[in-house]
Motif scaffolding. Structure first.
Motif: not given
Length: 552
Positions: A124-132, A241-257
């Motif tokens: 199972r692979v969760a797909v994360l990343g900023n909108v658009d 667009t590079g690292i924008a919006g929720t990108t950092r937050e999603h990276l942090g969530l995956a690492m926290a879990l």
């Protein structure tokens, strides 16, 4: 004449089995039987997959073999695989610098055999990343086998709601599948008309959990990460667009879990090479920061993709980075090579231990299907679940459990008789009243004696909070498939500030929940965020077996 050397166990790790062989030329019948038996055992250990390295000494030194010896060794390996009912795929061959006049090569070979007791290997692979950032489009291209037209045509098949089609934004969690047959060839909707056909011809299935990128749907994204237990996370970053919006937050969530993560830089067809390189450098900088401590590995050749898949499985700090385009198809093949080789994280022994435990199924989704009745979707956390099995579901608002019968089971949209620990599925419950169910419930063996609680304690780290964190504060708590508002009853020690650690007592405000000590916890409220682990439960009372009057 037998030139064959013994095998070494030095590279057996993480569920995928790597074995080193110098050469396998004309082994005696006894030696051949011994090697075939060993291969069978390795495949069991690696849950159906093993990688053989040929032309490598026991100490890992790349000696290489002549072309003739290599072909002969691969032929022997093919015979061994045939004997145990497996298929072989040569992942890569490369020449080595060794003091000899004739060129010498080493080869890596993937052996795959679907275990007898299951249809396919499942990741199972969760797909994360900023909108658009192009998440749904990338999945559309991988699973449908058709490139995008640059205006999002590929993602239309993935959307579940009208407003998603109109805005082009995912708000719900959708599942997509990509299969590989035993020879490592892609099986998707380009040749197969239905999910059942993909399941029949695939020996390995990648299930993508497409999560929402928009900040508005963050609770849905967290639920997807905590309840669906993904093996890996794929963070999609748009090159322009590079690292924008929720990108950092999603990276942090995956690492926290503690979900291993790899990165796909999409939309490279829209930008100049320098822009893509700037985005990759930006990612490398973030990954190397003290909070992340990751080792970025940019994938630009098939060789890199093979190395990335093997190293990623062996070390959680390795983070592969792919640069792809869903429109031109650039580097999509490298991503497919990576998915084909990547091994499951848990090995067969860990799964066996989970299967020995009592049945526990986490309810993540609830539907009503015409002519089938109530259907629940989720993950079997432990044990084995069969058609016709009697289970109890709860806790209800009053903390009770009700009896039910599992009428039928489906995995990846095709019927399945037995469900094993770690597998996701949908279970049909017949005429059971849907209004008695909610997300966050569990279905367990009647003899399990589950612990239900209103209050629990957790050791937490406050990641961000504007003021001090104190008694009476309300947060949304995520623990596995449980999501509910809870009040802070007590903070043991002093009031908390950002970055501080403490043991906190929480109380649910709506209804009691089934929790376990040691479960990972995430909580949030506006800008406030924190992570932690459940350390102590305050049980309401021990569970009572359901009475006949409580039956649905």
């Amino acid at each position: 004449m037998c030139h064959d050397t013994h095998l070494t166990d030095s590279l057996l790790r993480n569920g995928c089995c790597q074995l080193i062989e110098l050469k396998l030329i004309n082994p005696t019948q006894y030696r051949f039987e011994h090697l075939a038996t060993q291969m069978k055992w390795r495949l069991q250990e690696g849950r159906g997959e093993a990688v053989y390295q040929i032309g490598v000494e026991d100490n890992g030194m790349l000696v290489g073999l002549s072309e003739e010896d290599l072909r002969s060794s691969l032929k022997t390996l093919g015979r061994m695989a045939e004997k145990v009912g497996a298929d072989i795929t040569v992942l890569r061959e490369r020449e080595v610098d060794y003091d000899a006049d004739i060129p010498r090569k080493v080869a890596e070979v993937l052996i795959r055999k679907v275990p007898d007791d299951q249809q396919f290997l499942d990741l199972r692979v969760a797909v994360l990343g900023n909108v658009d950032s192009g998440k749904s489009t990338l999945l559309g291209v991988l699973t449908q086998g058709e490139l995008d037209n640059g205006r999002g045509r590929a993602r239309l098949n993935l959307f579940r709601h009208l407003h998603e089609i109109q805005t082009g934004r995912t708000s719900s969690i959708s599942f997509e599948i990509l299969g590989f047959n035993s020879k490592g060839e892609v099986v998707n909707y380009s040749e197969s008309r239905t999910a059942e056909e993909i399941c029949e011809s695939a020996s390995k299935m990648i299930t993508f959990i497409d999560l929402a990128g928009h900040h508005k749907y963050l609770k849905t994204t967290i639920f997807g990460l905590t309840s669906y237990c993904p093996d890996f996370a794929m963070l999609v970053v748009s090159a322009n667009t590079g690292i924008a919006g929720t990108t950092r937050e999603h990276l942090g969530l995956a690492m926290a879990l503690k979900v291993p993560i790899f990165i796909v830089v999409s939309k490279v067809d829209l930008c100049k090479r320098e822009t893509v390189e700037r985005t990759v450098r930006q990612l490398e900088r973030i990954l190397k920061q003290p909070g992340c401590n990751k080792v970025p590995l940019v994938v630009s050749t098939t060789d890199d993709a093979v190395t990335a898949a093997q190293q990623f499985a062996q070390s959680p700090s390795i983070t592969p980075i792919f640069t792809v385009s869903s429109v031109s198809g650039e580097s999509l093949e490298l991503l497919k090579v990576f998915f084909n080789i990547i091994p499951p994280l848990s090995n067969s022994k860990e799964q066996e231990e989970l299967m020995q435990q009592l049945t526990e199924f986490q309810v993540d989704e609830i539907y009503t299907v015409p002519e089938v009745g109530t259907v629940v979707g989720g993950t079997l956390y432990s044990g084995i679940c069969r058609e016709g099995e009697q289970l109890v579901v709860g806790p209800t608002d009053s903390g009770q459990f009700r009896e039910l019968t599992v009428c039928s089971i489906q995995r990846n949209r095709s019927a399945c008789r037995v469900l094993r620990a770690g597998q996701a599925a949908t279970l049909a419950l017949g005429t059971f009243d849907r209004s008695l169910l909610r997300k966050g419930m569990v279905m367990v063996s009647p003899e399990m004696n589950p612990t239900i609680c209103w209050m629990f304690e957790a050791e937490i780290v406050l990641l961000f909070h504007a003021k001090t964190f104190h008694k009476g504060f309300q947060v949304t708590v995520h623990v596995g498939n449980v999501r509910q508002t809870a009040t802070v009853e007590a903070v043991h020690g002093k009031e908390l500030r950002t970055g501080e650690k403490a043991v906190v007592c929480f109380r649910f405000i709506k209804h009691p929940e089934y929790l376990k000590v040691g479960a990972k916890l995430l909580f949030r409220e506006g800008a406030t965020k924190g992570i932690g682990q459940v350390t102590k439960l305050h049980p309401v009372c021990q569970y009572q077996p359901p009475q006949s009057e409580h039956q649905a």
